[in-house]
Write a protein that holds these residues in place. Structure first.
Motif, short mmCIF file in Angstrom:
data_model
loop_
_atom_site.label_atom_id
_atom_site.label_comp_id
_atom_site.label_asym_id
_atom_site.label_seq_id
_atom_site.Cartn_x
_atom_site.Cartn_y
_atom_site.Cartn_z
N ALA A 152 -111.29 -71.90 1.61
CA ALA A 152 -111.08 -70.47 1.96
C ALA A 152 -110.30 -70.34 3.27
O ALA A 152 -109.35 -69.55 3.38
N GLY A 153 -110.69 -71.16 4.25
CA GLY A 153 -109.99 -71.12 5.55
C GLY A 153 -108.54 -71.50 5.40
O GLY A 153 -107.65 -70.88 5.99
N LEU A 154 -108.32 -72.53 4.58
CA LEU A 154 -106.97 -73.02 4.36
C LEU A 154 -106.10 -71.94 3.70
O LEU A 154 -104.98 -71.64 4.12
N LEU A 155 -106.68 -71.34 2.65
CA LEU A 155 -105.96 -70.28 1.93
C LEU A 155 -105.67 -69.09 2.84
O LEU A 155 -104.58 -68.51 2.85
N SER A 156 -106.75 -68.77 3.64
CA SER A 156 -106.59 -67.64 4.57
C SER A 156 -105.45 -67.91 5.55
O SER A 156 -104.63 -67.05 5.85
N ALA A 157 -105.41 -69.15 6.03
CA ALA A 157 -104.34 -69.50 6.98
C ALA A 157 -102.98 -69.40 6.29
O ALA A 157 -102.00 -68.90 6.88
N LEU A 158 -102.90 -69.87 5.04
CA LEU A 158 -101.64 -69.79 4.30
C LEU A 158 -101.26 -68.32 4.02
O LEU A 158 -100.10 -67.94 4.04
N ASP A 159 -102.22 -67.47 3.76
CA ASP A 159 -102.02 -66.06 3.44
C ASP A 159 -101.39 -65.31 4.63
O ASP A 159 -100.50 -64.47 4.45
N GLY A 160 -101.84 -65.62 5.83
CA GLY A 160 -101.26 -64.99 7.05
C GLY A 160 -101.33 -63.48 7.00
O GLY A 160 -100.31 -62.81 7.09
N ARG A 161 -102.45 -62.89 6.85
CA ARG A 161 -102.56 -61.44 6.64
C ARG A 161 -102.18 -60.65 7.89
O ARG A 161 -102.44 -61.07 9.02
N TYR A 162 -101.53 -59.53 7.67
CA TYR A 162 -101.11 -58.64 8.75
C TYR A 162 -101.14 -57.23 8.22
O TYR A 162 -101.50 -57.01 7.06
N VAL A 163 -100.67 -56.25 9.02
CA VAL A 163 -100.64 -54.86 8.56
C VAL A 163 -99.18 -54.46 8.30
O VAL A 163 -98.31 -54.70 9.14
#
Ligand code: ZN
Length: 479
Positions: free
Chosen positions: A24-35
């Motif tokens: 999950a952390g890895l995916l989250s890091a890859l996702d790079g969410r922003y607004v």
């Protein structure tokens, strides 16, 4: 044993959870969410001065590379103001949060003055002027919504039939207003009869085809036209005449005529097919010219008159002769040999004076003439060669001189109607074409005319007036 199994099972679970978290952390890091912001309307917009600013709004959502956009809108706080009454650039700021992170977007609003000033013109009741007069300003004012009174900044130009008023506000918005001057006489338009490019046959004198000047109101302004530029019609070449009307304000209307003086062309001489007598009368008009015209009218015969200006009281006979179908030709104004053959210039001036009289009496010029004394005269010998020069120059200028082949003798020894008649009849006998020389200043010569006509008709002659195609019967030049 059971405990051991239990211990082993917990470890597996722990490892599984750990792996899940790691993924999950890895995916989250890859996702790079922003607004991500979605602005309604442009980020750079122009707002006319005085127009209320309505915030178009902005939508914000979370976004990432792997999981895409979130469905839920994130609240956006807008800060900053727009003063629509004051020109300038206003920046509006948009803020959205995701966790502890703040995200920003902005929009610039340019409040601009697009309203031009207004110029108001005043008119004075009953005021009018002509194109020639100075215009007296009737009054004006200029007002701008933002800058106020701009009357002092108005620039004003008067040109022809209008005044142009121009003013700009601080933002560069321009107002141009035109006033039509209340003309009674307006700007003239000059029209050249015969056109602006003309060819003129080489002549003794230049006769302008004329011009008219009118304004839009239909007034005739021809009297105000000033003509400049000389034409030397005796010399082939290019000349220009300028027709101008000016007013006191420095405005001028002008038209130029280009004149090309070209060699004069004379029509071919056409020998008459029938037996023809051309009666010609020199040195009049005089006291007997009217009587002669009566006889000719009575007989229905047209003749030719080589006229002078020597009897001012009888000059109206020249007009009458032309009206009655006779040919009026130049002889001489003064008939003074010593004066007219003194020089070519003297001859031309005398010739022009005679032409002027003919123009005044008949309304037109003629190109037919007879040299005083005839072209073969010897009275001009005091000026050697003058006849040769005049004959050549006058022909080159499109004039044709006529001599005669039958003399009535009425200027010499013959002083009776009978004598004149006999001379003419014997001179004509046997000739196909006769150009008869008589003088209508001699009463006995005039008295012979009816008998001459009768004799001619009885002998198969017709009577004609000369024209440029008639046989000129030119004599050999003796000087
Ligand atoms: Zn004469």
């Amino acid at each position: 044993m059971r405990r051991e199994r239990q211990g082993k099972g917990g470890l597996v679970w722990l490892l599984a959870i750990y792996a899940l978290l790691l993924t999950a952390g890895l995916l989250s890091a890859l996702d790079g969410r922003y607004v991500r912001f979605y602005m309604n309307g442009r980020t750079e917009m122009e707002l006319p001065l005085g127009t209320r600013y309505v915030e178009p709004g902005c939508r914000a959502v979370s976004a990432g590379r792997v999981f895409g956009e979130g469905r839920r809108a994130i609240p956006v706080a807008v800060s900053g103001t727009v003063d629509a009454d004051v020109p300038g650039d206003y920046v509006l700021s948009y803020e959205a949060r995701r966790g502890a992170q703040r995200y920003h977007a902005s929009r610039t609003v340019h409040v601009v003055d697009r309203t031009a000033p207004i110029i108001r013109l005043e008119s004075r009741e009953g005021y009018s002027l002509t194109w020639f007069d100075e215009y007296e300003e009737e009054g004006y004012s200029a007002w701008d919504e933002l800058d106020g009174d701009l009357t002092a900044q108005v620039s004003r130009t008067v040109y022809d039939d209008r005044v142009t008023y121009k003013v700009a506000d601080a933002a560069g918005n321009q107002c141009i207003v035109t006033r039509r001057l209340p003309f009674t006489l307006g700007r003239p338009t000059i029209t050249l009869a015969g056109g602006e490019q003309t060819q003129y046959p080489r002549s003794l004198r230049y006769v302008d085809p004329g011009f008219t000047a009118t304004d839009a109101q239909g007034n005739d302004l021809s009297a105000f036209v000033r003509v400049t530029g000389e034409v030397t019609p005796t010399v082939c070449g290019s000349y220009a005449r300028v027709y101008t009307i000016e007013n006191g304000r420095g405005d001028a209307v002008s038209v130029t005529r280009q004149i090309e003086v070209v060699p004069a062309a004379l029509p071919e001489i056409a020998e008459p097919e029938e037996k023809t007598i051309y009666l010609t009368f020199d040195d009049g008009p005089g006291p007997y010219t009217g009587r002669l015209l009566d006889v000719l009218a009575d007989c229905g015969v047209q003749a030719s008159f080589f006229v002078t200006c020597n009897s001012p009281d009888d000059l109206d006979m020249v007009g009458r002769a032309a009206r009655e179908g006779h040919t009026v030709c130049v002889h001489s104004a003064s008939h003074d040999y010593g004066a007219i053959y003194a020089s070519e210039e003297a001859f031309y001036r005398d010739f022009e004076a005679c032409e002027d009289m003919i123009l005044a009496q008949t309304g037109s010029y003629t190109r037919l003439f007879r040299f005083p004394g005839g072209s073969s005269n010897t009275v001009s010998r005091f000026n050697r060669g003058v006849m040769s020069r005049l004959a050549e120059n006058m022909s080159a200028m499109g004039y044709r001189y006529f001599d005669w082949n039958v003399s009535s003798g009425d200027a010499g020894g013959t002083t009776t109607a009978e004598g004149v008649y006999q001379n003419i009849v014997s001179g004509c006998a046997g000739k196909q074409v006769c150009v008869v020389l008589q003088h209508d200043v001699k009463p006995y010569s005039v008295a012979a005319v009816r008998r001459v006509i009768d004799w001619g008709r009885e002998n198969g002659y017709c009577f004609k007036a000369l024209d440029l195609t008639s046989p000129p019967m030119q004599h050999p030049i003796a000087n």
